[in-house]
Design an enzyme around this catalytic site. Sequence first.
Site, PDB file in Angstrom:
ATOM      1  N   SER A   1       0.953  -1.237  -0.098  1.00  0.00           N
ATOM      2  CA  SER A   1      -0.016  -0.038   0.048  1.00  0.00           C
ATOM      3  C   SER A   1       0.917   1.180   0.024  1.00  0.00           C
ATOM      4  O   SER A   1       1.542   1.385   0.901  1.00  0.00           O
ATOM      5  CB  SER A   1      -0.773  -0.150   1.238  1.00  0.00           C
ATOM      6  OG  SER A   1      -1.456   1.127   1.416  1.00  0.00           O
TER       7      SER A   1
ATOM      8  N   HIS B   1      -1.190  -1.667  -4.124  1.00  0.00           N
ATOM      9  CA  HIS B   1      -2.397  -1.153  -3.460  1.00  0.00           C
ATOM     10  C   HIS B   1      -2.419   0.293  -3.428  1.00  0.00           C
ATOM     11  O   HIS B   1      -1.654   0.903  -2.871  1.00  0.00           O
ATOM     12  CB  HIS B   1      -2.519  -1.940  -2.079  1.00  0.00           C
ATOM     13  CG  HIS B   1      -3.751  -1.781  -1.516  1.00  0.00           C
ATOM     14  ND1 HIS B   1      -4.918  -2.610  -1.807  1.00  0.00           N
ATOM     15  CD2 HIS B   1      -4.278  -0.807  -0.581  1.00  0.00           C
ATOM     16  CE1 HIS B   1      -5.926  -2.200  -0.882  1.00  0.00           C
ATOM     17  NE2 HIS B   1      -5.698  -1.163  -0.194  1.00  0.00           N
TER      18      HIS B   1
ATOM     19  N   ASP C   1      -4.995   3.400  -2.200  1.00  0.00           N
ATOM     20  CA  ASP C   1      -5.930   3.769  -1.204  1.00  0.00           C
ATOM     21  C   ASP C   1      -6.441   5.293  -1.580  1.00  0.00           C
ATOM     22  O   ASP C   1      -5.786   6.178  -1.351  1.00  0.00           O
ATOM     23  CB  ASP C   1      -5.415   3.852   0.144  1.00  0.00           C
ATOM     24  CG  ASP C   1      -5.271   2.492   0.712  1.00  0.00           C
ATOM     25  OD1 ASP C   1      -6.158   1.441   0.737  1.00  0.00           O
ATOM     26  OD2 ASP C   1      -3.947   2.291   1.086  1.00  0.00           O
TER      27      ASP C   1
ATOM     28  N   MET D   1      -9.137   8.191  -0.610  1.00  0.00           N
ATOM     29  CA  MET D   1     -10.078   8.440   0.333  1.00  0.00           C
ATOM     30  C   MET D   1     -10.578   9.895   0.133  1.00  0.00           C
ATOM     31  O   MET D   1      -9.824  10.710   0.019  1.00  0.00           O
ATOM     32  CB  MET D   1      -9.191   8.609   1.696  1.00  0.00           C
ATOM     33  CG  MET D   1      -8.465   7.273   1.860  1.00  0.00           C
ATOM     34  SD  MET D   1      -7.486   7.330   3.563  1.00  0.00           S
ATOM     35  CE  MET D   1      -6.877   5.519   3.719  1.00  0.00           C
TER      36      MET D   1
ATOM     37  N   HIS E   1      -8.391   0.664  -4.075  1.00  0.00           N
ATOM     38  CA  HIS E   1      -9.238   0.579  -2.949  1.00  0.00           C
ATOM     39  C   HIS E   1     -10.008   1.827  -2.623  1.00  0.00           C
ATOM     40  O   HIS E   1      -9.389   2.733  -2.393  1.00  0.00           O
ATOM     41  CB  HIS E   1      -8.390   0.146  -1.731  1.00  0.00           C
ATOM     42  CG  HIS E   1      -9.247  -0.164  -0.501  1.00  0.00           C
ATOM     43  ND1 HIS E   1      -8.697  -0.077   0.999  1.00  0.00           N
ATOM     44  CD2 HIS E   1     -10.410  -0.012  -0.118  1.00  0.00           C
ATOM     45  CE1 HIS E   1      -9.732  -0.296   1.493  1.00  0.00           C
ATOM     46  NE2 HIS E   1     -10.810  -0.173   1.046  1.00  0.00           N
TER      47      HIS E   1
ATOM     48  N   MET F   1     -12.097   4.233  -1.034  1.00  0.00           N
ATOM     49  CA  MET F   1     -12.883   4.492   0.425  1.00  0.00           C
ATOM     50  C   MET F   1     -13.650   5.768   0.071  1.00  0.00           C
ATOM     51  O   MET F   1     -13.250   7.138   0.651  1.00  0.00           O
ATOM     52  CB  MET F   1     -11.890   4.640   1.458  1.00  0.00           C
ATOM     53  CG  MET F   1     -11.414   3.132   2.073  1.00  0.00           C
ATOM     54  SD  MET F   1      -9.872   3.311   2.966  1.00  0.00           S
ATOM     55  CE  MET F   1      -8.733   3.269   1.545  1.00  0.00           C
TER      56      MET F   1
ATOM     57  N   MET G   1     -11.260  -6.030   5.443  1.00  0.00           N
ATOM     58  CA  MET G   1     -10.651  -4.910   6.225  1.00  0.00           C
ATOM     59  C   MET G   1     -10.250  -5.478   7.325  1.00  0.00           C
ATOM     60  O   MET G   1     -11.202  -6.245   8.362  1.00  0.00           O
ATOM     61  CB  MET G   1     -11.313  -3.581   6.304  1.00  0.00           C
ATOM     62  CG  MET G   1     -11.513  -3.103   5.306  1.00  0.00           C
ATOM     63  SD  MET G   1     -10.063  -2.533   4.230  1.00  0.00           S
ATOM     64  CE  MET G   1      -8.972  -1.570   5.381  1.00  0.00           C
TER      65      MET G   1
ATOM     66  N   GLY H   1      -9.025   3.877   6.786  1.00  0.00           N
ATOM     67  CA  GLY H   1      -8.907   5.330   7.040  1.00  0.00           C
ATOM     68  C   GLY H   1      -7.414   5.784   7.303  1.00  0.00           C
ATOM     69  O   GLY H   1      -6.954   6.773   6.837  1.00  0.00           O
TER      70      GLY H   1
ATOM     71  N   ASP I   1      -6.568  -6.380   4.468  1.00  0.00           N
ATOM     72  CA  ASP I   1      -5.667  -4.947   4.438  1.00  0.00           C
ATOM     73  C   ASP I   1      -5.778  -4.528   5.918  1.00  0.00           C
ATOM     74  O   ASP I   1      -7.183  -4.121   6.533  1.00  0.00           O
ATOM     75  CB  ASP I   1      -6.743  -4.187   3.299  1.00  0.00           C
ATOM     76  CG  ASP I   1      -6.144  -2.685   3.236  1.00  0.00           C
ATOM     77  OD1 ASP I   1      -4.899  -2.529   3.848  1.00  0.00           O
ATOM     78  OD2 ASP I   1      -6.725  -1.989   2.750  1.00  0.00           O
ATOM     79  N   GLY I   2      -4.748  -4.196   6.433  1.00  0.00           N
ATOM     80  CA  GLY I   2      -4.791  -3.453   7.695  1.00  0.00           C
ATOM     81  C   GLY I   2      -4.070  -4.350   8.920  1.00  0.00           C
ATOM     82  O   GLY I   2      -4.394  -5.026   9.133  1.00  0.00           O
TER      83      GLY I   2
ATOM     84  N   GLY J   1       1.195  -1.965   4.157  1.00  0.00           N
ATOM     85  CA  GLY J   1       1.625  -0.443   3.713  1.00  0.00           C
ATOM     86  C   GLY J   1       2.834  -0.146   4.813  1.00  0.00           C
ATOM     87  O   GLY J   1       4.077  -0.350   4.241  1.00  0.00           O
TER      88      GLY J   1
END
Length: 224
Positions: free
Chosen positions: A12, A37, A39, A41, A70, A72, A141, A146, A179-180, A201
Amino acid sequence: MENGMKNILSPSILSADFSVLGEQIKEVQAAGAEYLHIDVMDGMFVPTISYGMPVIRSLRRSTDIFFDVHLMIVEPERFIHRFAESGADLINFHLEAASDVEGIIEMIRREGKKVGITIKPDTPIREVVPFLSKIDMVLVMTVEPGFGGQKLIPECLDKVRELRRIIADRGLNVDIEVDGGITTDNVHLALEAGANVIVAGSAVFKEDIAGNVRRFMEKFAESR
Ligand code: DX5
Ligand code: ZN
């Protein structure tokens, strides 16, 4: 659990150094990462803002790595076409943000891209099950979306296990991405549960980037 699928690392870029982003992408790819990846947002679906189409378009000109986007964002249908033309290979949208899930799946298909549905930690898998035969991936997730650098919520891996069983029972070919909070110390738990696409990430973009990717590759090999 052995799921017979290929394990893929999707670093990420949220945790990358944006002043040398192109070089860091080359580094993760050379070390064995197959996806990137990205992200997106919007400050609405999640409390902060990251980056969007211009960044993806610019990166697309300098790399052939698979772009795992991804989203969000609220009302993802507004932007499917623009993320597709910016260079996404797979578009993950949040189930919680979608009012017409089937419609968004069709929009992504019409663009010729792979389709992923993402669920937050509190969303039960039964909400995604009706769409399994129409999509390529479920992104489960393992933290609240976030921010990078959070701790993995272990209960989310129970959802991965259950989902992998349902996918196998139905003879479907659907990737499960997590993810996360994934690190080289806990990635084996995600793989055992049945995830085969691993986002990382902060665990990739800190200190020795190539070494971090190689350590993930070693964990993938050990889990086979
Ligand atoms: C969080 C993002 C993640 C994030 C993961 O909302 O979806 O992709 O970059 O970061 P780490 O691996 O540091 O938890
Ligand atoms: Zn993500």
